[in-house]
Design a protein around this motif. Structure first.
Motif, PDB file in Angstrom:
ATOM      1  N   LYS A 193      38.857  29.307  35.003  1.00  0.00           N
ATOM      2  CA  LYS A 193      38.359  28.591  36.026  1.00  0.00           C
ATOM      3  C   LYS A 193      39.523  27.717  36.768  1.00  0.00           C
ATOM      4  N   LEU A 194      40.501  27.424  35.849  1.00  0.00           N
ATOM      5  CA  LEU A 194      41.694  26.547  36.108  1.00  0.00           C
ATOM      6  C   LEU A 194      42.738  27.244  37.224  1.00  0.00           C
ATOM      7  N   LYS A 195      42.675  28.602  37.606  1.00  0.00           N
ATOM      8  CA  LYS A 195      43.545  28.963  38.441  1.00  0.00           C
ATOM      9  C   LYS A 195      43.036  28.420  40.015  1.00  0.00           C
ATOM     10  N   SER A 196      41.839  28.867  40.018  1.00  0.00           N
ATOM     11  CA  SER A 196      41.201  28.577  41.547  1.00  0.00           C
ATOM     12  C   SER A 196      41.032  27.173  41.734  1.00  0.00           C
ATOM     13  N   ALA A 197      41.063  26.190  40.459  1.00  0.00           N
ATOM     14  CA  ALA A 197      40.849  25.017  40.659  1.00  0.00           C
ATOM     15  C   ALA A 197      42.259  24.181  41.098  1.00  0.00           C
ATOM     16  N   PHE A 198      43.248  24.810  40.390  1.00  0.00           N
ATOM     17  CA  PHE A 198      44.619  24.523  40.943  1.00  0.00           C
ATOM     18  C   PHE A 198      44.804  24.843  41.932  1.00  0.00           C
ATOM     19  N   LYS A 199      44.571  25.765  42.681  1.00  0.00           N
ATOM     20  CA  LYS A 199      44.707  26.478  43.907  1.00  0.00           C
ATOM     21  C   LYS A 199      44.144  25.574  45.007  1.00  0.00           C
ATOM     22  N   ASP A 200      43.118  25.167  44.795  1.00  0.00           N
ATOM     23  CA  ASP A 200      42.302  24.147  45.688  1.00  0.00           C
ATOM     24  C   ASP A 200      43.148  22.749  45.563  1.00  0.00           C
ATOM     25  N   ALA A 201      43.257  22.274  44.374  1.00  0.00           N
ATOM     26  CA  ALA A 201      43.935  21.142  44.481  1.00  0.00           C
ATOM     27  C   ALA A 201      45.373  20.910  45.061  1.00  0.00           C
ATOM     28  N   VAL A 202      46.110  22.035  44.659  1.00  0.00           N
ATOM     29  CA  VAL A 202      47.328  22.042  45.426  1.00  0.00           C
ATOM     30  C   VAL A 202      47.158  22.192  46.848  1.00  0.00           C
ATOM     31  N   ARG A 203      46.254  23.042  47.491  1.00  0.00           N
ATOM     32  CA  ARG A 203      46.297  22.944  49.111  1.00  0.00           C
ATOM     33  C   ARG A 203      45.688  21.548  49.438  1.00  0.00           C
ATOM     34  N   ASP A 204      44.918  21.034  48.716  1.00  0.00           N
ATOM     35  CA  ASP A 204      44.359  19.707  49.209  1.00  0.00           C
ATOM     36  C   ASP A 204      45.226  18.706  49.155  1.00  0.00           C
ATOM     37  N   ALA A 205      46.245  18.589  48.407  1.00  0.00           N
ATOM     38  CA  ALA A 205      47.413  17.467  48.120  1.00  0.00           C
ATOM     39  C   ALA A 205      48.404  18.156  49.119  1.00  0.00           C
ATOM     40  N   GLY A 206      48.288  19.069  50.166  1.00  0.00           N
ATOM     41  CA  GLY A 206      49.378  19.235  50.884  1.00  0.00           C
ATOM     42  C   GLY A 206      50.567  19.975  50.523  1.00  0.00           C
ATOM     43  N   LEU A 207      50.440  20.628  49.267  1.00  0.00           N
ATOM     44  CA  LEU A 207      51.718  21.174  48.529  1.00  0.00           C
ATOM     45  C   LEU A 207      51.543  22.833  48.641  1.00  0.00           C
ATOM     46  N   LYS A 208      50.763  23.211  49.515  1.00  0.00           N
ATOM     47  CA  LYS A 208      50.936  24.545  49.770  1.00  0.00           C
ATOM     48  C   LYS A 208      52.068  25.267  50.120  1.00  0.00           C
ATOM     49  N   GLY A 209      52.838  26.287  49.562  1.00  0.00           N
ATOM     50  CA  GLY A 209      54.146  26.792  49.825  1.00  0.00           C
ATOM     51  C   GLY A 209      55.155  26.176  48.990  1.00  0.00           C
ATOM     52  N   GLN A 210      54.801  24.874  48.358  1.00  0.00           N
ATOM     53  CA  GLN A 210      55.841  24.252  47.431  1.00  0.00           C
ATOM     54  C   GLN A 210      55.496  24.503  46.089  1.00  0.00           C
ATOM     55  N   VAL A 211      54.338  24.742  45.887  1.00  0.00           N
ATOM     56  CA  VAL A 211      53.734  24.812  44.312  1.00  0.00           C
ATOM     57  C   VAL A 211      53.095  26.165  44.405  1.00  0.00           C
ATOM     58  N   ARG A 212      53.205  27.088  43.301  1.00  0.00           N
ATOM     59  CA  ARG A 212      52.660  28.185  43.219  1.00  0.00           C
ATOM     60  C   ARG A 212      51.834  28.163  41.863  1.00  0.00           C
ATOM     61  N   ALA A 213      50.503  28.634  41.971  1.00  0.00           N
ATOM     62  CA  ALA A 213      49.738  28.573  40.649  1.00  0.00           C
ATOM     63  C   ALA A 213      49.576  30.059  40.166  1.00  0.00           C
ATOM     64  N   ASN A 214      50.037  30.267  39.031  1.00  0.00           N
ATOM     65  CA  ASN A 214      49.978  31.800  38.624  1.00  0.00           C
ATOM     66  C   ASN A 214      49.276  31.869  37.417  1.00  0.00           C
ATOM     67  N   GLU A 215      48.266  33.035  37.340  1.00  0.00           N
ATOM     68  CA  GLU A 215      47.666  33.223  35.955  1.00  0.00           C
ATOM     69  C   GLU A 215      48.498  34.215  35.243  1.00  0.00           C
ATOM     70  N   LEU A 216      48.479  33.859  33.987  1.00  0.00           N
ATOM     71  CA  LEU A 216      49.196  35.113  33.054  1.00  0.00           C
ATOM     72  C   LEU A 216      48.343  35.243  31.763  1.00  0.00           C
ATOM     73  N   GLY A 217      49.042  36.259  31.062  1.00  0.00           N
ATOM     74  CA  GLY A 217      48.552  36.166  29.516  1.00  0.00           C
ATOM     75  C   GLY A 217      48.839  35.285  28.464  1.00  0.00           C
ATOM     76  N   CYS A 218      48.884  35.748  27.390  1.00  0.00           N
ATOM     77  CA  CYS A 218      49.046  34.857  26.126  1.00  0.00           C
ATOM     78  C   CYS A 218      50.428  34.046  26.440  1.00  0.00           C
ATOM     79  N   LEU A 219      50.456  32.521  26.049  1.00  0.00           N
ATOM     80  CA  LEU A 219      51.494  31.850  25.825  1.00  0.00           C
ATOM     81  C   LEU A 219      51.934  31.631  24.489  1.00  0.00           C
ATOM     82  N   ASP A 220      51.222  32.140  23.467  1.00  0.00           N
ATOM     83  CA  ASP A 220      51.272  32.065  22.075  1.00  0.00           C
ATOM     84  C   ASP A 220      50.926  30.725  21.567  1.00  0.00           C
ATOM     85  N   GLN A 221      50.232  29.786  22.315  1.00  0.00           N
ATOM     86  CA  GLN A 221      49.796  28.328  22.304  1.00  0.00           C
ATOM     87  C   GLN A 221      48.127  28.324  22.220  1.00  0.00           C
ATOM     88  N   CYS A 222      47.580  29.229  21.438  1.00  0.00           N
ATOM     89  CA  CYS A 222      46.056  29.743  21.698  1.00  0.00           C
ATOM     90  C   CYS A 222      45.266  28.432  20.918  1.00  0.00           C
TER      91      CYS A 222
END
Length: 121
Positions: free
Chosen positions: A31-60
């Motif tokens: 759920k976080l990726k879409s929430a971050f994308k919306d918040a980045v857009r709403d803050a006027g940061l689209k094109g400056q901030v990229r929200a990427n989903e990925l697999g394990c960061l080994d901090q489970c």
């Protein structure tokens, strides 16, 4: 195209629910990726901030986990209700959200307060 000022890496890894370690995907990471994308857009940061989903960061044990680069700030136990604060405070004003920040002593270590004690043989 200009390079991004920040990259958000959002763990969405899913393990089998019977696995010994938790997974960010089952803890709300999806759920976080879409929430971050919306918040980045709403803050006027689209094109400056990229929200990427990925697999394990080994901090489970700290999940869901989000990392902000190039700042190398690791956030743990992130929930959708925290997204707006991270975007506003960290990405707009440059102030990491300390209450969500993972301590360096918990990153890539065998033990920290969030990990189960290793079993001795």
């Amino acid at each position: 195209m200009a390079k991004f000022k920040h990259h958000l890496f959002i763990c969405v890894n899913e393990r089998d629910e019977s696995a010994p370690r938790p997974s960010c995907g089952h803890s709300g990471g999806k759920k976080l990726k879409s929430a971050f994308k919306d918040a980045v857009r709403d803050a006027g940061l689209k094109g400056q901030v990229r929200a990427n989903e990925l697999g394990c960061l080994d901090q489970c044990e700290h999940g869901p986990v989000v990392v902000v680069y190039p700042d190398a700030v690791w956030y743990g136990f992130v929930h959708v209700k925290d997204v707006e604060e991270i975007v506003s405070e960290h990405l707009v004003y440059g102030r990491p959200v300390e209450r969500l920040r993972l301590a360096d002593t918990c990153l890539n270590t065998e033990s920290c307060p969030h990990k189960p004690m290793p079993k001795h043989k």
